[in-house]
Design an enzyme around this catalytic site. Structure first.
Site, PDB file in Angstrom:
ATOM      1  N   GLU A   1       9.770  -9.119  -2.694  1.00 10.29           N
ATOM      2  CA  GLU A   1       8.228 -10.148  -3.051  1.00 10.29           C
ATOM      3  C   GLU A   1       7.620  -9.991  -4.627  1.00 10.29           C
ATOM      4  O   GLU A   1       8.965  -9.161  -4.628  1.00 10.29           O
ATOM      5  CB  GLU A   1       7.695  -8.770  -2.649  1.00 10.29           C
ATOM      6  CG  GLU A   1       7.248  -8.700  -0.988  1.00 10.29           C
ATOM      7  CD  GLU A   1       6.177  -8.079  -0.723  1.00 10.29           C
ATOM      8  OE1 GLU A   1       5.183  -7.717  -1.029  1.00 10.29           O
ATOM      9  OE2 GLU A   1       6.373  -7.488   0.838  1.00 10.29           O
TER      10      GLU A   1
ATOM     11  N   GLU B   1       8.634  -1.969   3.637  1.00  6.48           N
ATOM     12  CA  GLU B   1       7.985  -0.874   2.625  1.00  6.48           C
ATOM     13  C   GLU B   1       8.095   0.098   2.634  1.00  6.48           C
ATOM     14  O   GLU B   1       7.883   1.006   1.846  1.00  6.48           O
ATOM     15  CB  GLU B   1       6.968  -1.530   1.480  1.00  6.48           C
ATOM     16  CG  GLU B   1       6.896  -2.993   0.973  1.00  6.48           C
ATOM     17  CD  GLU B   1       6.095  -3.453   0.016  1.00  6.48           C
ATOM     18  OE1 GLU B   1       4.952  -2.486   0.281  1.00  6.48           O
ATOM     19  OE2 GLU B   1       5.902  -4.376  -0.917  1.00  6.48           O
TER      20      GLU B   1
END
Ligand code: NAG
Ligand code: NAG
Ligand code: NAG
Ligand code: NAG
Ligand code: NAG
Ligand code: NAG
Length: 890
Positions: free
Chosen positions: A572, A476
Site C-alpha cells: 500500500e 493494519e
C-alpha cells in the site's frame, strides 16, 4: 475413449438439469412467483423488496429516497440505518415440494443481524454477512402459500449493543467521516459504517441469493483442487464437500471427475463412495487424478503468459431414492505459486539490503515482481458490488495497465464468484485479506464461533481459483496495536492476547487445514515469518528487511524518489486527488459546491487535512494563484497531476529497487472508488480513468527505462525488464530539451542491458550545466532491435513552477477513422500538432468512449492518440467534441 466420454457427460448433464429445476425453489426476485415486501418498524413505509438487494436500493426504487450518492444524501438518509426493517416473502409450494427428506432454506448472504420466522415459527438468527446460512424448514412447509420473514435489527444499534458488553477499541471513527461507531463488533462490511474514502451506508437486506433446496441424498457444496507439478505430470487432488443435511447419515453413491484438457480430450476418474456424515451432515470425498504435463498448459499472471483454464466437472450420483445427481463445474488452472521468505544475504550479502528475509512470489518457478493496486468494494451498497459490468470494467482496466496482482482489502467483502472467475481469466492474482481492518477486534466466544464458520466457508468457496495467491489475516491491525493508533497502550497485553486468539489460534489453523497450498500471513503489513517469531506483534511491523509495508507521507515532496524508504514489498502507498468535474456533476450541480471551501467539499473529504495536503503538494510543484478565476477547476486538474506524478515516482522507485533491495511488489492504494469524492483512487466512481491510471499503464510497462534524480542532481538510469528474455545491446537515448523548443539541444546514446525478470542500474549521468537546470529537461527512450520498446520517460530537474521558457502551445487537432480494428469497436486516430512543449495534455470528449492514452508529455510537433468510441459517430463529431487541458505557468 475421448469421444465416448463426451457423450456420457452430455447425457448426464441433461439429467441433472431436470433434477436441478425440481429441487431448488428460487427465492430471489427473478422468480416471478415470489413476492418480497419490506416494511419499517412503525409500518409507515411498505415497499417492494428485492433479493438480492438491500434497503437503500429498495427505498430508492420506491422513490422514498433519491440517489444515495447525491449531495449530502449519505447523512440525510441515515435514518434508514437507525430504523428496523422487515423483509417478507410470500410464495406458493406444490405437493411435490413436501416429498423430500431434506428441505433447507439457504441464504447466501444476509446483511446482517436478523431474526427469522417461517410460517410464523421462529427458525433462528443471523449475525454474519459473510456466512451462508442454512435452516432446516421441512416441518414448517405447507402446500399453498408460505411466508418467510426476516426482522432486521438496525446495524448501528446492534453494533452499539455488542460494544456495551464487549467494548473493543476504537471508540469511533473520526468525526470528519460522518460515520457510525463500533463496526468492529459486527461481521459486516467494515466500510459500510464509513471510511476515509467513503460514506456510511449501514445497509440491511439479503445481499445475495436465497432459495429452498429440496433433496433426498447428499449434494456437492463446493470443491477444492490442489495441483502439484512433477517432471512429467501434474497431480490433481480434488476434494468435494458433500452435504446430506442429516447428522451422521450414510452418504453412498458414485463420485466422478472429468477434466477437459488440450485438443478437446478429457480425462475421467470415478469411485464408489460410502462415508458417514458428521454431526453437521457433511462429509468430504476425495479423488486423485494424474495428468500428463503435455496435455495442459501453464496458467500465468497477466503480462507473463496465457491464462488457459480447464473445465472440471464433478458429479455425485446418490444411491438414495430417485438416483439424485449433483453437479459442479469449475474452471481450473495449472500453475505453482510460492511466497518466498529466505535469508536475503543469498542475494546481497548480509550488510544492509542483505539483512532479514526476502518476500516475493514465485510463479511456475519464476520470481515475479507484482505490479498492481488495492481493490475496495466496487459499490458501497454490497448488493451492487458484484454487478458484472462494473467488475468487468475495473478488472479490464487493471489488465490494461499491466497489473498482475490486486489486493482485496480487509475492510470490504469477499468478492463474488464472478469476480474471482474474471481474475482467473485475466491473470490477475489476488492477495486476499480476511475482513478485519484498522481496528482491534473482539475475541469473545460468539464472535470467534461466527468467524470460524465464515473463514471455513469462504476458504472452501474460493480455494480452487488459480488467481488467489495468498491469504492475509487482517489489514493494519498489527501495526495499529504496536503503533498505539487507538490509545490501547495501557491494555497492550489484553489486546495482544485477543489478536493472537483471533488471527492465530482461530483463523490460521482453519486456513491451513482447508488450503495448505497457500501461505497465510497474519497481517498486512507485517514482517511475515519474522512477525510470527516475534509473537505476532513485531517491534516494527514496517521493518524494510521483512515482509510487506504500507507507506504514506503527505508532507514530503512526493515527486522526489529520495524520500521513499526501501521495502521488500510495497502492498500500500498512495496520494489523494479529486475526481473530474464530470464525475462530480453526477453528485451535484450546485454552483456553490464547486469550491474547495464549500460545505459540500468539506463533507466529501474524509481524510483529516486532506485538501491541505493536496494543496501543499501542488504548491511545491505547480503555479496556482488563489485568486485565479478558475481556481477550483485547476485545483482539481492539478490534484490529478500531482497524484499521478507521485505514484509514478514511488512506483518506479520500487521497480528500480528490485536491483537495490530485492523489492518485489508495488500495489498502490487504491484502484477504484465508491463515490464522487477526493480519494486515493486511480479510477473514479462510474469508471472514468484519472490521470493516475493512464500513468500506471506506462509506469507498469513490461520494459521500462526509468531515471531517478538523485540528491546530488545526477540521474541514475535503470532498465527494468519483466520479460523472460534478457535485453542485450540496447541503447538508451537521452534527449536534452530546452523548454523553449521541440528540437533537442543535444542527444546522447548509452549502451544498456538487463537480465530477464530484473531491474538494473545502467549508470549515472550528469548532462547539464547545473546553473541552467531550470531551462532544461530530459527525455529517455530505449532503442532495442530498432523498435521503441519502453514508454518514453522524463526528468524535470526543477519544480515545474520554476522552469524558464515553457510557452503557451498552439494546438491543432485532426481526427480520422482508424484502419485498425479493435473488436469491431470504433477506433479513431486523434492527431495533435503543437509548436511547443505541452505538459500533461489531458484530452476529454463528450462522445461516449475513451482515449487509449492521456495525460501526455508532448515534446514533438505531432502526436497521435487513439480514441475508442462506444457509440456510432464520425471523425467530424469527435473533433468537435474534444476539449483539453494542460499545465502552464500562468
Ligand atoms: C415512523 O418511522 C419513520 C421513519 O423512521 C418516522 O419518520 C415517522 O415519524 C414514524 N411515524 C410514527 C407515527 O411514529
Ligand atoms: C442468483 O439467482 C439467480 C436466479 O436463480 C441466478 O440467475 C443468478 O445467477 C444467481 N446469482 C448468483 C451470484 O449465483
Ligand atoms: C491422493 O493422493 C494423496 C497424495 O498426493 C494421498 O495422500 C491420498 O491418499 C490420495 N487419495 C486417494 C483417494 O487416492
Ligand atoms: C554475515 O555473515 C557472516 C558469514 O555467514 C557472519 O559471520 C556474520 O555474523 C553475518 N553478519 C551479520 C550482521 O549478520
Ligand atoms: C447535473 O447535470 C448533468 C448535465 O445536465 C446531468 O447529467 C446530471 O445528472 C446532473 N447531476 C445531478 C446530481 O443532478
Ligand atoms: C534555452 O533557450 C533559450 C531561448 O532560446 C536560451 O536563451 C537559453 O540560453 C537556452 N538554454 C540552454 C541551457 O540552452
Amino acid at each position: 475413449m475421448t469421444s465416448r466420454m463426451q457423450v456420457l457427460c452430455f447425457v448426464t448433464i441433461i439429467v441433472i438439469q431436470i433434477i436441478q429445476c425440481t429441487c431448488t425453489f428460487d427465492l430471489s426476485s427473478s422468480n416471478k412467483d415470489v413476492v418480497w415486501t419490506v416494511e419499517n418498524e412503525n409500518k409507515s413505509i411498505t415497499v417492494p423488496g428485492t433479493v438480492p438487494g438491500g434497503i437503500y436500493t429498495d427505498l430508492q426504487n420506491a422513490n422514498i429516497i433519491t440517489d444515495v450518492l447525491e449531495g449530502f444524501n449519505d447523512v440525510l438518509t441515515r435514518w434508514v440505518a437507525y430504523d428496523s426493517w422487515t423483509y417478507t416473502s410470500k410464495f406458493k409450494l406444490k405437493p411435490k415440494h413436501l416429498k423430500y427428506a431434506i428441505s433447507n432454506l439457504v441464504l447466501e448472504g444476509v446483511d446482517t443481524v436478523a431474526f427469522l420466522e417461517f410460517n410464523g415459527n421462529p427458525i433462528g438468527w443471523t449475525n454474519n454477512m459473510f456466512v451462508r446460512y442454512v435452516f432446516d424448514i421441512r416441518q414448517y412447509l405447507k402446500v399453498g402459500e408460505n411466508e418467510l420473514v426476516l426482522n432486521f435489527v438496525s446495524p448501528v444499534e446492534a453494533a452499539k449493543a455488542r460494544s456495551d458488553k464487549h467494548f473493543t477499541a476504537p471508540n469511533c471513527v473520526p468525526s470528519v467521516y460522518n460515520g457510525e461507531c463500533h463496526v468492529n463488533q459486527l461481521r459486516k462490511m467494515q466500510a459500510s459504517f464509513s471510511w476515509d474514502w467513503g460514506p456510511a451506508f449501514p445497509s440491511v437486506g439479503l445481499w445475495k441469493n436465497a432459495s429452498i433446496e429440496f433433496h433426498n441424498g447428499a449434494l456437492i457444496r463446493n470443491v477444492r483442487t490442489f495441483t502439484e507439478k512433477s517432471e512429467s505430470h501434474w497431480s490433481l487432488r480434488i476434494i468435494a464437500s458433500l452435504e446430506s443435511g442429516l447428522p451422521r447419515s450414510e452418504i453412498k453413491g458414485y463420485l466422478s471427475a472429468t477434466l477437459s484438457v488440450n485438443a478437446h480430450q478429457s480425462l475421467t476418474v470415478g469411485r464408489m463412495l460410502d462415508v458417514q456424515a458428521g454431526e453437521d451432515g457433511a462429509a468430504e470425498a476425495k479423488i486423485n487424478m494424474t495428468i500428463s504435463a503435455n496435455v495442459v498448459s501453464l496458467w500465468w499472471p497477466n503480462g507473463f503468459g496465457e491464462q488457459p483454464l480447464y473445465d472440471l466437472n464433478i458429479f455425485f450420483s446418490n444411491d438414495a431414492e430417485n438416483g439424485e445427481m449433483s453437479h459442479k463445474l469449475l474452471k481450473i488452472g495449472f500453475r505453482t505459486i510460492e511466497l518466498v521468505e529466505n535469508d536475503a544475504y543469498t542475494i546481497f550479502g548480509n550488510k544492509t539490503a542483505g539483512q532479514g528475509l526476502t518476500f516475493y512470489f514465485k510463479v511456475n518457478g519464476y520470481p515475479i515482481f507484482m505490479k498492481g493496486s488495492n481493490w475496495i468494494p466496487a459499490n458501497i451498497l454490497p448488493e451492487l458490488g458484484s454487478d458484472k459490468n462494473t467488475v468487468d470494467n475495473l478488472l479490464l482496466a487493471a489488465r490494461d495497465a499491466h497489473m498482475a496482482m490486486l489486493r482485496v482489502w480487509g475492510g470490504g467483502v469477499y468478492e463474488s464468484d464472478y469476480f474471482y472467475q474474471k481474475c482467473d481469466e485475466l491473470g490477475i492474482l489476488i492477495w486476499q485479506d480476511f475482513l478485519f481492518a484498522c481496528s482491534m477486534y473482539p475475541a469473545d466466544k460468539d464472535f470467534l464461533e461466527s468467524v470460524k464458520t465464515e473463514v471455513e466457508q469462504q476458504v472452501k468457496r474460493l480455494q480452487y481459483h488459480p488467481s488467489i495467491a495468498v491469504w492475509a489475516g487482517n489489514n493494519e491491525n498489527e501495526v495499529a496495536l504496536r503503533g498505539n493508533w487507538y490509545m490501547t497502550q495501557t491494555q497492550f497485553e489484553r489486546y495482544k492476547q485477543e489478536y493472537v486468539k483471533l488471527y492465530v489460534d482461530t483463523i490460521k489453523p482453519i486456513v491451513e487445514s482447508y488450503d495448505p497450498s497457500r501461505r497465510y500471513l497474519v497481517s498486512s503489513p507485517s514482517n511475515g515469518k519474522k512477525s510470527e517469531e516475534d509473537g505476532y506483534i513485531a517491534q516494527n511491523p514496517y521493518d524494510p528487511h521483512y515482509g510487506d509495508t504500507h507507506y504514506y507521507n503527505y508532507l514530503a515532496d512526493n515527486w522526489d524518489a529520495n524520500i521513499y524508504p526501501q521495502t521488500r514489498f510495497a502492498s500500500e502507498y498512495g496520494f489523494q486527488s479529486f475526481p473530474s468535474l464530470k464525475t462530480m456533476r453526477t453528485a451535484t450541480n450546485n454552483t456553490e459546491d464547486f469550491s474547495l471551501y464549500s460545505k459540500y467539499s468539506k463533507h466529501r473529504q474524509h481524510s483529516p487535512n486532506g485538501n491541505t495536503n493536496i494543496r501543499i503538494q501542488i504548491k511545491k510543484h505547480l503555479k496556482l494563484d488563489s485568486d485565479d478565476k478558475k481556481y477550483f477547476e485547476k485545483f482539481v486538474f492539478y490534484s490529478q497531476i500531482t497524484q499521478a506524478m507521485a505514484m509514478k515516482t514511488e512506483t518506479e522507485f520500487y521497480r528500480q529497487s528490485q536491483a537495490d533491495w530485492y523489492t518485489m511488489g508495488a500495489l498502490y492504494w487504491q484502484l477504484n472508488d465508491v463515490w464522487q469524492a477526493p480519494s486515493w483512487s486511480g479510477i473514479e466512481y462510474g469508471g472514468k480513468w484519472k490521470m493516475l491510471h493512464y500513468f500506471a499503464k506506462r509506469f507498469f510497462a513490461p520494459v521500462l527505462i526509468s531515471p531517478r534524480l538523485t540528491l546530488t542532481g545526477d540521474v541514475d538510469v535503470y532498465l527494468i525488464n519483466d520479460r523472460f528474455v534478457p535485453i542485450i545491446d540496447a541503447n538508451i537515448i537521452v534527449d536534452v530539451f530546452n523548454w523553449t523548443s521541440l528540437t533537442p539541444v543535444s542527444t546522447k546514446s548509452y549502451p544498456a542491458n538487463v537480465n530477464p525478470l530484473s531491474s538494473k542500474k545502467q549508470g549515472s549521468i550528469v548532462i547539464w550545466d547545473k546553473d541552467k537546470k531550470d531551462e532544461l529537461f530530459l527525455r529517455f527512450s530505449l532503442e532495442y532491435d530498432c523498435v521503441k520498446s519502453s514508454p518514453e520517460n522524463y526528468i524535470f530537474p526543477v519544480a515545474l513552477k520554476s522552469v524558464k521558457g515553457l510557452g503557451k502551445p498552439n494546438i491543432q487537432i485532426h481526427v480520422t477513422k482508424s484502419s485498425k480494428d479493435l473488436n469491431n469497436e470504433m477506433l479513431y486516430e486523434v492527431t495533435i500538432t503543437t509548436d511547443s512543449v505541452i505538459l500533461f495534455l489531458w484530452l476529454e470528449s463528450d462522445i461516449h468512449g475513451h482515449f487509449i492514452d492521456n495525460g501526455l508529455i508532448v515534446a514533438q510537433p505531432s502526436t497521435q492518440v487513439d480514441f475508442l468510441a462506444k457509440v456510432s459517430t464520425n471523425a467530424e463529431e469527435i473533433k468537435r467534441g474534444i476539449t483539453y487541458q494542460y499545465y502552464i505557468n500562468t
